[in-house]
Design an enzyme around this catalytic site. Sequence first.
Site, short mmCIF file in Angstrom:
data_model
loop_
_atom_site.label_atom_id
_atom_site.label_comp_id
_atom_site.label_asym_id
_atom_site.label_seq_id
_atom_site.Cartn_x
_atom_site.Cartn_y
_atom_site.Cartn_z
N LYS A 138 2.88 10.57 7.91
CA LYS A 138 2.30 9.97 9.21
C LYS A 138 2.78 10.90 10.53
O LYS A 138 2.46 12.02 10.98
CB LYS A 138 2.31 8.67 9.44
N PHE A 162 0.79 -1.19 -0.02
CA PHE A 162 0.08 -0.02 0.03
C PHE A 162 0.96 1.38 0.06
O PHE A 162 1.70 1.39 0.93
CB PHE A 162 -0.98 -0.04 1.24
N ASP A 165 9.18 2.51 1.32
CA ASP A 165 8.11 3.49 1.77
C ASP A 165 8.01 3.29 3.24
O ASP A 165 7.31 2.31 3.80
CB ASP A 165 6.75 3.05 0.90
C1 LIG Z 1 3.12 2.83 3.47
C2 LIG Z 1 2.02 3.89 3.34
N1 LIG Z 1 2.55 4.43 2.29
C3 LIG Z 1 1.81 5.62 1.99
C4 LIG Z 1 0.49 5.86 2.76
C5 LIG Z 1 -0.40 7.32 2.51
O1 LIG Z 1 -0.29 8.15 3.32
P1 LIG Z 1 -1.52 9.20 3.32
O2 LIG Z 1 -2.65 8.67 3.68
O3 LIG Z 1 -0.86 10.22 4.30
O4 LIG Z 1 -1.59 9.74 1.68
C6 LIG Z 1 0.09 5.16 3.73
C7 LIG Z 1 -1.09 5.26 4.43
O5 LIG Z 1 -1.43 4.48 5.13
C8 LIG Z 1 1.01 4.01 4.19
O6 LIG Z 1 0.82 3.29 5.21
#
Ligand SMILES: Cc1ncc(COP(=O)(O)O)c(C=O)c1O
Length: 386
Positions: free
Chosen positions: A245, A131, A216
């Site tokens: 986050k 994700f 990520d």
């Molecule tokens: C690993 C990862 N990347 C990207 C995102 C996307 O972040 P945002 O909701 O701040 O756009 C998330 C959100 O949960 C995530 O867990």
Amino acid sequence: MSDPAGPRSPEFGELGRSRISIVRGEGAHLVDATGRRYVDLGATHGVGNLGASPPTVVAAVREQAGQLLHLGSGYANPVRTEFLERLLGLLPPRFSKVFLSNSGTEAVEAAIKIARSATGRPKVVAARRGFHGRTLGALSATWRRELREPFEPLVPEFVHVAYNDPAAFDGVVDERTALVLLEPVQGEGGVHVGSSEFLRAARAACDRTGALLGFDEVQTGLGRTGRRFAFEHSGVVPDLLTLAKSLAGGLPIGATVTTAEVEARFRGSHHSTFGGNPLVCAAGLAALETLVRERLAERAASLGEAAGPRLASLPPETVREVRGLGLMWGVELRDRAAPVLAALEARGYLAISAGSTVVRLLPPLVISESDWAGGLAALAEAVGGG
Ligand SMILES: Cc1ncc(COP(=O)(O)O)c(C=O)c1O
């Protein structure tokens, strides 16, 4: 007062479905409109590593708000510089460049654009169950079909390989590949810990072909897994790192970190109006200082270690598997997670799911030992093992 979860709710789509209306927070506690107190086991979706409204961050925001809220990124700002230097100081020396934005998905978009531009190649290799966000580029790297399908066609040249299979990169990562994008621990996909062997194989495939490796760490970064950054567990260092986050202690932020060498190869431009504004940078600086001073990564490691045996003893009749690291755990059930989440909520604990059958625990790293133990006991009761 209208029911926030009812048909007249102004929230778009699936947002704001819970019937609880939270009005205040203190550390790992969230308080609803009736004054009822809950323990946050994931309600802040991994943003609240320092807890709700951490005093050091609130004080920094108050002070900065009186000085300067916003400034275009074309101008220097001492708070931004100090924040960036503090962040880079926590990372291996090869990282020396940061692009600031406002969310995790934007941090990933920047990583994709930087990798494509710096390599002059189109292809992005991501992982099944991964994700990375919901804007169209990040969504193209995201795996779950139901998140992707309504918005197709997505960005071309994205492929997905099996997670935790070191052979998965063979023949897939090639001279057309710009970026291999992985979560060191998959979060939304159900909390799967990447093996060192798998992450090393990704690094080797990138080195062999000239692709860039992106980790990520939007969810795993900043102490969550028991290290400041999850890549420290394997020792595999990427070329691009995305954070968001909890980076600014609760304010919206995204960061894409890379090397001077990658920046030198970048052609074109990328920009965000609000990214790196002084208010968020003041919050980020205070948040990083608090993370380090209060040794919160170490705290996550020790609370997580203590929880491991507890979670492993949940009854196999209802629990299929337990996976996690630090204060990031996924409890995969044999049945749906929703009734267990409701049972936890009734006992005063707010957890979240990852997919339909995984209960996900992402408590603030400042959670007290007794609240954490209480949450684990409530979970054991809720799955029928308490
Ligand atoms: C690993 C990862 N990347 C990207 C995102 C996307 O972040 P945002 O909701 O701040 O756009 C998330 C959100 O949960 C995530 O867990």
